[in-house]
Design an enzyme around this catalytic site. Sequence first.
Site, short mmCIF file in Angstrom:
data_model
loop_
_atom_site.label_atom_id
_atom_site.label_comp_id
_atom_site.label_asym_id
_atom_site.label_seq_id
_atom_site.Cartn_x
_atom_site.Cartn_y
_atom_site.Cartn_z
N GLU A 1 67.36 132.59 -9.15
CA GLU A 1 67.60 133.90 -8.53
C GLU A 1 68.94 134.43 -9.02
OE1 GLU A 1 67.02 134.11 -4.32
OE2 GLU A 1 64.96 133.38 -4.42
N ARG B 1 73.87 141.04 -6.51
CA ARG B 1 73.06 142.05 -5.83
C ARG B 1 73.76 143.40 -5.69
NH1 ARG B 1 69.96 138.64 -1.03
NH2 ARG B 1 68.33 137.81 -2.39
N HIS C 1 70.12 144.52 3.99
CA HIS C 1 69.41 143.25 3.96
C HIS C 1 70.14 142.13 4.68
CE1 HIS C 1 66.57 140.31 2.47
NE2 HIS C 1 67.52 139.61 1.88
#
Length: 502
Positions: free
Chosen positions: A115, A277, A336
């Site tokens: 990831e 991110r 998030h």
Amino acid sequence: MSRIHHDGPLIVGGGLAGLSAALAAAPRPVLVISPAPLLQAASSAWAQGGVAAALSKDDRPALHLKDTEAAGAGLVDHHAAEVLTDDGRETVEWLASLGAPFDRDDAGEFSVSLEAAHSMARVARVGGDGAGRAILSALVASVRAAKHITVWEDARLRALIQDDSGRVRGAVIEHPGGRLVEVLAPAVVLATGGAGGLFGATTTPVALKGEGMALAWAAGADILDPEFVQFHPTAMDVGLDPMPLATEALRGEGARLIDREGRFLLGEADDADLQPRDIVARGVHSARAAGRGAFLDARTAIGDHFPDEFPAVFAACLRAGLDPRTTPIPVAAATHYHMGGVAADTEGRTSLEGLFAVGECAATGVHGANRLASNSLLEAAAFGRRTGRTAANAVAIKGPVTVGAVIDDLPDDAHAELRAAMSADCGVVRDAAGLTRLVALIDRLEAAHGASPALVAARLIAEAALARHESRGGHYRSDYPETAAVAAHTRVRRDVMRTAAA
């Protein structure tokens, strides 16, 4: 109000952090408060990616630590992150021992995926994208079978109870129908989740509005870095609230972000979409603001394997009338995860005696300004266990107590107005004008409806964002785009805000 005395930890929250703490507190009696039936309305049940840990023969906790600190943009607490990453394998093995069905390779070892911002594959998954619900289901089964745990479902925290020294001595719990009960306990553990429900565009349960953080602040606890909110770059923009998540593991498997013309959003390099991110989220936000649109194209990388490899995302796409095997998924950046929260150490201890915090409502320093992907489930379980063991040792104190004020909830129309303003003015890109406008709205709503916990939480985030005159991690100010040379935390205590160099 009626009053009861509980001789053990009172744990507020039925997600991964709260249930891990409850199990670890054995044999001390534990009372768990969950605002919904277990497995419902907990962000951990919605997690798709998995649990990050050094599990492969080529990986080491020190490498995981290095990646965690790099992603956190200067604000990661080294000791806390070292404890977390050292606990990685043991935590995953503990979850597996409870029945969490992690994916395995042919040799029986944990299968791991790559990831964003990880230097190697280290995310243990379940069924491709079903880790959160599968792991939490295993814990729920263990909690239901544990004789030392009592669960009150459909009950919620409304206020904290303290003595004259400030020590937290219990909490006011509301049962269905509005019945209030004072529960006195030697330790109160906040595991109340994040604050995504304060934002209009969110991937989290809307019921999560930062209320644990707000009530801790009202009691005088330190709040750490509340301005740092993580926006996931690939929330599915299909008209649903909350927004379904297209897991980062899709990009780890080669799915690419494109605009409506098929051009790469962040460049042609193979790893362009696997940056931290905050960078990817701003890229998606900018493309949409410019009218280019943003889409996640998995047609080549995943294609016909989508239903088997990522069943949860595939099902969400089909519910929206979209087949990701043949059509790129429209995406947007959405709230998030909240990196900030109640300041706590690796055993959950806060600045107030008797009060513990763990999971997303806590700020332990392991995430800094920008959480590394899939570290949240690891933190919830690893620090949940540590917190449960420590809280179980708390000794009951006698003497008079003061019950905190119970403030009415924000009406639905006012909550909707707040959510829209938080996403517009405290979202992926912030500036002084928008944040000032947001604080004025919070003032107006508070004058009309009182200082509800949701408004207190929103104010903590907005005012800290307004005070941070730099861009760092998940906090981006278009009027202060540079990162300060010295990383500094924001620490807020009731009526006091200060910054200190990390």
